[in-house]
Enzyme design. Sequence first.
Site, short mmCIF file in Angstrom:
data_model
loop_
_atom_site.label_atom_id
_atom_site.label_comp_id
_atom_site.label_asym_id
_atom_site.label_seq_id
_atom_site.Cartn_x
_atom_site.Cartn_y
_atom_site.Cartn_z
N SER A 333 0.82 -1.21 0.00
CA SER A 333 0.00 0.00 0.00
C SER A 333 0.86 1.26 0.00
CB SER A 333 -0.96 -0.05 1.19
OG SER A 333 -2.05 0.83 0.99
N ASP A 613 -5.30 -4.24 -2.74
CA ASP A 613 -4.44 -3.82 -1.64
C ASP A 613 -4.45 -4.91 -0.57
OD1 ASP A 613 -3.67 -2.50 0.83
OD2 ASP A 613 -4.03 -0.59 -0.17
#
Length: 782
Positions: A333, A613
């Site tokens: 991320s 993610d």
Amino acid sequence: MQAKVPETCLLTVRVLRASGLPSKDLVTSSDCYVTLNLPTASSHTLQTRTVKNSRNPVWNQNFHFRIHRQLKNVMELKVFDHDLVTRDDPVLSVLFDVGTLQIGTQRQSFSLGTQEKGCLEVEFRLQTLTDCEEQLISNGIVVARELSCLHVELKRTGDPKRSERKVQLVVAGACEGPQDASAGTGSFHFHYPACWEQELNVHLQDDPHEQLKVPLRTLPSSQLVRLVFPTSQEPLMRLELKKEEGPKELAVRLGCGPCPEEQAFLSKRKQVVAAALKKALQLDQDLHEDEIPVIAVMATGGGIRAMTSLYGQLAGLQELGLLDCISYITGASGSTWALANLYEDPEWSQKDLAGPTEVLKTQVTKSKLGALAPSQLWRYRQELAERARLGHPTCFTNLWALINEALLHDKPHEHKLSDQREALSRGQNPLPIYCALNSKEQGLSTFDFGEWCEFSPYEVGFPKYGAFISSELFGSEFFMGRLVKQLPESRICFLEGIWSNLFAASLQDSLYWSSEPSQFWDRWAQDQANLDKEQVPHLKIAEPPTMAGRIAELFTDLLTKRPLAHATHNFTRGLHFHKDYFQNSHFSAWKASKLDRLPNQLTPTEPHLCLLDVGYLINTSCPPLLQPTRDVDLILSLDYNLYGAFQQLQLLSRFCQEQGIPFPSISPSPEEQRQPQECHLFCDPAQPEAPAVLHFPLVNDSFQDYSAPGVPRTSEEKAAGEVNLSSSDSPYHYTKVTYSQEDVDKLLRLTHYNICNNQDRLREAMHQAVQRRRKRKQFRPE
């Protein structure tokens, strides 16, 4: 493994009868039929005739499949009640492992599995085909089979006006799917399994009954065959067909260890690490090659907070002379944004990080309104349209990627993931690995189905399947392990969009309700005001009104659906599973899904990947470091969570325990939970194969009282030590996209300080890693 394996068999399935079937109709008995699906042998779902009004139907029908016994052949048998008005009702569904059959004939009776006593009777007959061998390439988990390619050229005959009629060409089970064309124009190709009984089907779209079917196994190899179509009336066109063998070599690497390029890098990096450790630990002698530990930095996600913090911590490691001791850096991320920026400079870790840090400050503190300026929106649209023209699937994550790039940079960056190889050419920097999660777009959460996918400058792949491709080929089209259509490598911003699309959920909804940039950011802020803590968001988000905002309208033709997950071509598509895949140690280490025993539903059966993610499961980038072939000794865990200093690390530890992956138990004391320190060591002497973990949570402890290690703050400096990391109104919440100059300076100084203030613990942990290597050397057999 690559060999001609004479284990092709003819499987004859005779659907005999059923008895005692429950009635799904109100008045009469059911009208039942049976379907058979065996994806390793055919793309078709075969079906018996329907027996009307009977609880004890008799079909006595035969179906034939050509199978290979080295594959995991799982047949799905279903009984349905036919209904003219509503959807056919399911009566029975069963999965049968064909691998349990011996040569010869065997009957099976499948019960309903309920209080009903009904059953389905099926006869299986297995015969060896001695004249049919097929080359298989396998890593013991997945298998690549032989591929054929059919080239089709359409040439017009007769009246040009008649050639305006549309035709469709289909090879069931081929990579390309149905192809539409005007009669007599066009060139097409189909990639399909060489061992299947395939046929080319050509039909007129305005007259589906006018068909031409060509069995492909009857076509001579590498010879031109000419046919006319249609055959029952004046021909519209001539077809020129040519069947050829597909590529023998795979473009997908099937292997569970590091690729040759990574191994070569590690050989060079070891020399850098050995010299750095000798200096940092003040060793008297040079380290032998088998005494050099593998030390890794593992950074979590957390948006701008993670990106900023990682800059501060890497600067701290560099100041201590410890950055050159690191072999790997993994990111997830927001921390991937920092790594992507740094690796644009091939010498970044050998230079003062003050320059890159100043650039970071400028981007973090700038106004973000310009990201949605009309000129920017038009540029996004043009780039998305060009990607669609080239053949990339379109999805919202691509738009998020471009917006995110504008948030983090002043202009588009042409840098690509494969460009980072230059930063590794002499072993001068650690190897970066970026993490994502592959899931299913429909019906399952990431907790039900989530597979770790890793990206490095060398390769992109799934450790679970032992399937990897060169990073520059990510996004291209693959089938059965071969490259069938190469697309240009995407700019790295599109990968950053995948790695960080946790943030796209709120951004997506804000975009769809907004008509101008100010409304967009107001709604974004409003959505975040309701969050009192950072939670894993759900993939499902509310649908917008029928009339979406004007900003969204600009993209409606490109983004007709609103999938949050990144859709990209699946490079494992068309691979089958080895008969013993489930027992393979590399697969079993990462199996964590209810689907893992159902090979017909796993990722290689999907046309696209659904990449997310990692924060949708566990906020960590550690899995690449847990591969036994990487043999990591020490992990520096850099955790940027605001709520729960050990929460994500404990989730990871629990996952490893369940999977049998060596990893220390994460059991902080109640005092440590209540008042986390700047640094915590977790190791397990009972598990010598498990890495030690030196954990750095994001906390403000002694920094409140010291401006630098051993330098107390003056009364005037006290305010500079106040960093809000715990309350719901923290300026570092993961949804914040702009920081004040004061806030970014505080976070950089805090994270830099926390590293430097624990230099003794860092050096001691590295010293223990060296000792661990030496002990293993002593017990290694000559």
